[in-house]
Design an enzyme around this catalytic site. Structure first.
Site, PDB file in Angstrom:
ATOM      1  N   SER A 156      32.254  -3.050  50.845  1.00 36.12           N
ATOM      2  CA  SER A 156      31.354  -3.635  49.858  1.00 36.12           C
ATOM      3  C   SER A 156      29.904  -3.431  50.274  1.00 36.12           C
ATOM      4  CB  SER A 156      31.719  -5.102  49.654  1.00 36.12           C
ATOM      5  OG  SER A 156      31.099  -5.634  48.515  1.00 36.12           O
ATOM      6  N   ASP A 250      37.548  -2.971  39.402  1.00 33.05           N
ATOM      7  CA  ASP A 250      36.311  -3.283  40.108  1.00 33.05           C
ATOM      8  C   ASP A 250      35.179  -2.498  39.442  1.00 33.05           C
ATOM      9  OD1 ASP A 250      34.196  -3.533  41.930  1.00 33.05           O
ATOM     10  OD2 ASP A 250      35.418  -3.094  43.691  1.00 33.05           O
ATOM     11  N   HIS A 280      38.312  -5.940  43.900  1.00 38.55           N
ATOM     12  CA  HIS A 280      37.318  -6.016  44.961  1.00 38.55           C
ATOM     13  C   HIS A 280      37.723  -7.110  45.955  1.00 38.55           C
ATOM     14  CE1 HIS A 280      33.276  -4.896  46.305  1.00 38.55           C
ATOM     15  NE2 HIS A 280      33.170  -6.142  46.742  1.00 38.55           N
TER      16      HIS A 280
END
Length: 313
Positions: A156, A250, A280
């Site tokens: 991320s 996502d 995610h």
């Protein structure tokens, strides 16, 4: 509107529900302190412990102005082919050495590589480029501390930081020999592709992303800053061999595909895998969701292969 009932299986829904029970979908409406408290509690609840044979030691990277905490993971049966520099996720606002503690321990156990997790400074106390500066400093420290080649890895926000370090150190004498990016946010264009089809995806929405981006920018124009978003860079040549693993459900899914395409167009090696039906943050689901378990194996195998200088893709 995407019908997630047809994409996401029961195991993954159970993971989503459990995550939301600790860190609610409207978390960005809460104070930063409250977000951190709930996120830290969630990470503790999901912590899977250390595999046998893995130990960790806390240390720090010294800079002229401050110390950057790091946690160093070692395997009882080490593989000295490479070391891994890991940057955690959390929207640049959340997380630290504890949030991804067990993930790093398991990467260490399954590859044998020494793993160093970096506790970079967070916003809003430290806006951009503080997080990048800390990750770059950790990279420079690693080049002086380790004889082994370096593999950059992050999820991320940490995937963004790993890529940013790759872009800015590609001419370094000890440039990374590989990077593994896990559902990274690289600065794709809003209003198209997965940013539309997964605008309100479970566990990460475009609204969440807007909040994180604006907090990190701190009111500045970052549209040409490649250390803020690697897609702001115009040069994708000479980057290390790259593996990108994203989640189908996502908004960031297309960032992985587009990054692969740009590296390949510049003559480099890049591989992208979009995990079907996953969301995610699915690293935390690797012990409870079959698809996430398979994804984590793909991630570990990518780290191991790039560390050995192999390209199995």
């Amino acid at each position: 509107m995407t019908d997630y009932s047809k994409l996401i299986d029961a195991e993954t829904w159970a993971f989503i529900d459990r995550t939301n029970s600790f860190y609610p979908p409207d978390a960005v409406d809460h104070s930063v302190d409250e977000q951190r408290r709930t996120y830290d509690r969630m990470c503790r609840e999901f912590h899977a412990g250390y595999p046998a044979g893995v130990t960790a030691t806390d240390s720090a990277v010294e800079t002229p102005t401050h110390k950057i905490p790091v946690r160093i993971y070692r395997n009882a049966e080490p593989n000295d082919a490479a070391m891994v520099l890991y940057f955690h996720g959390g929207g640049f606002i959340l997380g630290g050495l504890d949030s991804h503690d067990d993930v790093c321990a398991e990467i260490c156990e399954r590859t044998g590589y020494e793993v160093v997790s970096v506790d970079y400074r967070l916003v809003p106390e430290h806006t951009h480029p503080a997080a990048y500066d800390d990750c770059r400093a950790a990279f420079e420290w690693a080049t002086k501390t380790y004889a082994q080649p370096i593999v950059l890895c992050g999820d991320s926000a940490g995937g963004n930081l790993a890529a940013a370090v790759s872009h800015t150190t590609r001419g370094h004498a000890r440039a990374a020999i590989g990077q593994v990016l896990i559902y990274p946010g690289l600065g794709g264009k809003l209003g198209q592709g997965s940013y539309v089809t997964h605008y309100d995806a479970p566990l990460l929405s475009v609204r969440d992303m807007d909040y994180y981006r604006d907090m990190r920018a701190g009111g500045r124009d970052i549209s040409k800053d490649a250390t803020f978003a690697p897609f702001n860079d115009e040069d994708y040549s000479d980057l290390p061999p790259t593996a990108v693993i994203t989640a189908e459900c996502d908004p960031l899914s297309d960032d992985g595909r587009d990054y692969r395409d740009r590296i390949q167009a510049a003559g480099g090696k890049a591989w992208w895998f979009d995990e079907p039906g996953l969301v995610h943050g699915h690293l935390r689901a690797r012990h409870s969701v079959g698809r996430a378990r398979e994804s984590f194996t793909r991630i570990v195998e990518a780290v191991r292969a790039l560390g050995k200088g192999d390209w199995p893709y």
